[in-house]
Design a protein around this motif. Structure first.
Motif, PDB file in Angstrom:
ATOM      1  N   THR A   7      -1.886  -5.171   6.920  1.00 31.43           N
ATOM      2  CA  THR A   7      -1.770  -5.905   8.185  1.00 31.43           C
ATOM      3  C   THR A   7      -0.803  -7.081   8.072  1.00 31.43           C
ATOM      4  O   THR A   7      -0.394  -7.643   9.088  1.00 31.43           O
ATOM      5  CB  THR A   7      -3.142  -6.431   8.647  1.00 31.43           C
ATOM      6  N   ALA A   8      -0.455  -7.470   6.852  1.00 35.72           N
ATOM      7  CA  ALA A   8       0.442  -8.617   6.641  1.00 35.72           C
ATOM      8  C   ALA A   8       1.857  -8.197   6.261  1.00 35.72           C
ATOM      9  O   ALA A   8       2.690  -9.032   5.916  1.00 35.72           O
ATOM     10  CB  ALA A   8      -0.137  -9.526   5.553  1.00 35.72           C
ATOM     11  N   VAL A   9       2.138  -6.894   6.327  1.00 34.76           N
ATOM     12  CA  VAL A   9       3.447  -6.392   5.894  1.00 34.76           C
ATOM     13  C   VAL A   9       4.547  -6.812   6.863  1.00 34.76           C
ATOM     14  O   VAL A   9       4.389  -6.740   8.088  1.00 34.76           O
ATOM     15  CB  VAL A   9       3.417  -4.849   5.797  1.00 34.76           C
ATOM     16  N   THR A  10       5.676  -7.290   6.307  1.00 39.26           N
ATOM     17  CA  THR A  10       6.916  -7.465   7.067  1.00 39.26           C
ATOM     18  C   THR A  10       8.030  -6.785   6.277  1.00 39.26           C
ATOM     19  O   THR A  10       7.880  -6.509   5.087  1.00 39.26           O
ATOM     20  CB  THR A  10       7.271  -8.945   7.294  1.00 39.26           C
ATOM     21  N   GLN A  19      17.326 -12.788   1.457  1.00 37.96           N
ATOM     22  CA  GLN A  19      18.097 -13.150   2.639  1.00 37.96           C
ATOM     23  C   GLN A  19      17.194 -13.402   3.839  1.00 37.96           C
ATOM     24  O   GLN A  19      17.375 -14.377   4.577  1.00 37.96           O
ATOM     25  CB  GLN A  19      19.120 -12.048   2.963  1.00 37.96           C
ATOM     26  N   TYR A  20      16.197 -12.531   4.035  1.00 33.33           N
ATOM     27  CA  TYR A  20      15.310 -12.703   5.186  1.00 33.33           C
ATOM     28  C   TYR A  20      14.409 -13.921   5.031  1.00 33.33           C
ATOM     29  O   TYR A  20      14.079 -14.590   6.016  1.00 33.33           O
ATOM     30  CB  TYR A  20      14.477 -11.439   5.416  1.00 33.33           C
ATOM     31  N   ALA A  21      13.976 -14.205   3.828  1.00 32.18           N
ATOM     32  CA  ALA A  21      13.135 -15.386   3.615  1.00 32.18           C
ATOM     33  C   ALA A  21      13.885 -16.657   4.004  1.00 32.18           C
ATOM     34  O   ALA A  21      13.335 -17.540   4.680  1.00 32.18           O
ATOM     35  CB  ALA A  21      12.689 -15.454   2.158  1.00 32.18           C
ATOM     36  N   PRO A  81       2.707  -8.850   0.512  1.00 25.44           N
ATOM     37  CA  PRO A  81       3.341  -7.774   1.291  1.00 25.44           C
ATOM     38  C   PRO A  81       4.462  -8.204   2.231  1.00 25.44           C
ATOM     39  O   PRO A  81       4.982  -7.377   2.973  1.00 25.44           O
ATOM     40  CB  PRO A  81       2.159  -7.200   2.076  1.00 25.44           C
ATOM     41  N   LYS A  82       4.849  -9.491   2.215  1.00 21.91           N
ATOM     42  CA  LYS A  82       5.962  -9.918   3.063  1.00 21.91           C
ATOM     43  C   LYS A  82       7.286  -9.440   2.479  1.00 21.91           C
ATOM     44  O   LYS A  82       7.489  -9.466   1.263  1.00 21.91           O
ATOM     45  CB  LYS A  82       5.989 -11.445   3.197  1.00 21.91           C
ATOM     46  N   TYR A  83       8.172  -9.041   3.354  1.00 18.43           N
ATOM     47  CA  TYR A  83       9.558  -8.708   3.021  1.00 18.43           C
ATOM     48  C   TYR A  83       9.703  -7.540   2.047  1.00 18.43           C
ATOM     49  O   TYR A  83      10.296  -7.649   0.986  1.00 18.43           O
ATOM     50  CB  TYR A  83      10.296  -9.950   2.497  1.00 18.43           C
ATOM     51  N   ARG A  84       9.132  -6.409   2.446  1.00 19.80           N
ATOM     52  CA  ARG A  84       9.451  -5.166   1.758  1.00 19.80           C
ATOM     53  C   ARG A  84      10.865  -4.745   2.158  1.00 19.80           C
ATOM     54  O   ARG A  84      11.251  -4.857   3.317  1.00 19.80           O
ATOM     55  CB  ARG A  84       8.472  -4.057   2.158  1.00 19.80           C
TER      56      ARG A  84
END
Length: 317
Positions: free
Chosen positions: A197-200, A122-124, A113-116
């Protein structure tokens, strides 16, 4: 033969579309962003996905806004077995998602769920991650929030930028999709819910984010520059009184007492600059406003002539 509607725009998506075609799926239609004017000469250019579709004589749809377009009803009428999206750049109406007989799936460029969102690579890089990857998900109304069907990791190397990562990720995404799609069609795959809870989030990069700050350490400057390379590029607003893009720097294992923005060493082909928290970097490739990219040696022989150690060359604005 399984019928597919494919939706995507950049080269990342074009590579995946090529894989779908080569695997023998019946691509009924391709949906991509409208042609854009590119470069200083403003040449009207088709997206990489459109170019692949045209080469394979697949019908192409290019609505400005899919949800309000006349093309939407026609696409829904296809009633494909599968809808596949990859970096399409628009939200899909539920009427289209629900028209897929088997599933609507998205190839997303992050380890959800990271970086939706629209700029996960780019964000990574910007955040100094040591890995990224691709996640295959069911499409639902909420952005990038569907159940996960498959996932694969990709290391981020110290010299990677968004261009190199997207190139590698497109091949990885193609392979994960082609391996997983038959299992989706046969019903062998069970989706896994994302941990909310782990979403960014990784929203599309804004013009303001392209501007570099003297508050950044040398390492953070390197992350920013690589995250925005090869497009759109990162810049200091006032580098020797000009907006100047930095295309390649090396963070150094050195410390300095100089304030950020001060040149601390100037050689024939070398320029070291102080950054935040006493960190130091050297510039390899630079581009003053109105000029082409150039090596630091060429810059020091031209516009950078006369720079002295101890001189403030960058001012925050």
């Amino acid at each position: 033969m399984t019928s597919v509607i494919f939706m995507g725009t950049p080269q990342f998506a074009a590579t995946i579309l090529e894989g779908i075609i080569e695997a023998g799926y019946d691509v009924k239609a391709v949906v991509t962003q409208p042609d854009r004017y590119v470069g200083r000469k403003r040449i009207l250019t088709a997206s990489p996905v459109k170019q692949v579709a045209v080469n394979h004589t697949i019908p192409v749809y290019q609505p400005q806004k899919l949800g309000k377009s006349t093309e939407l009803a026609e696409l829904v009428e296809f009633k494909p077995d599968v809808i596949i999206t990859a970096a399409f750049g628009q939200f899909l109406p539920m009427s289209l998602i629900n028209s897929a007989k088997i599933a609507a799936v998205n190839v997303h460029g992050s380890l959800l769920p990271k970086y939706r969102g629209g700029a996960p690579v780019q964000y990574a890089i910007m955040n100094g991650e040591d890995k990224t990857g691709v996640t295959l998900i069911y499409m639902i109304k909420k952005m990038d929030a569907g159940e996960m069907l498959a996932q694969a990791e990709l290391p981020i190397l110290p010299n990677d930028d968004n261009g190199t990562i997207f190139s590698k990720m497109s091949l990885l995404g193609r392979d994960v999709l082609i391996e997983t799609l038959p299992k989706i069609i046969s019903g062998e795959v069970t989706g896994i819910k994302q941990d909310e809870t782990a979403v960014t989030f990784a929203p599309v990069i804004s013009p303001e984010q392209e501007k570099l700050s003297l508050d950044l350490t040398a390492q953070r400057l390197d992350y920013m520059i690589r995250a925005l390379r090869p497009q759109p590029g990162a810049y200091f607003e006032n580098f020797l009184n000009k907006r100047t893009k930095l295309w390649d720097i090396n963070p150094l294992n050195e410390k300095t007492e100089y304030e950020a923005g001060v040149a601390i060493f100037v050689g024939k082909n070398k320029l070291k600059v102080a950054a935040a928290q006493g960190s130091v970097y050297e510039i390899n490739e630079i581009q003053p406003a109105g000029k082409p990219k150039m090596t630091i040696g060429n810059f020091l022989n031209g516009q950078g002539q006369g720079i002295k150690a101890g001189q403030r060359i960058i001012i925050d604005e």
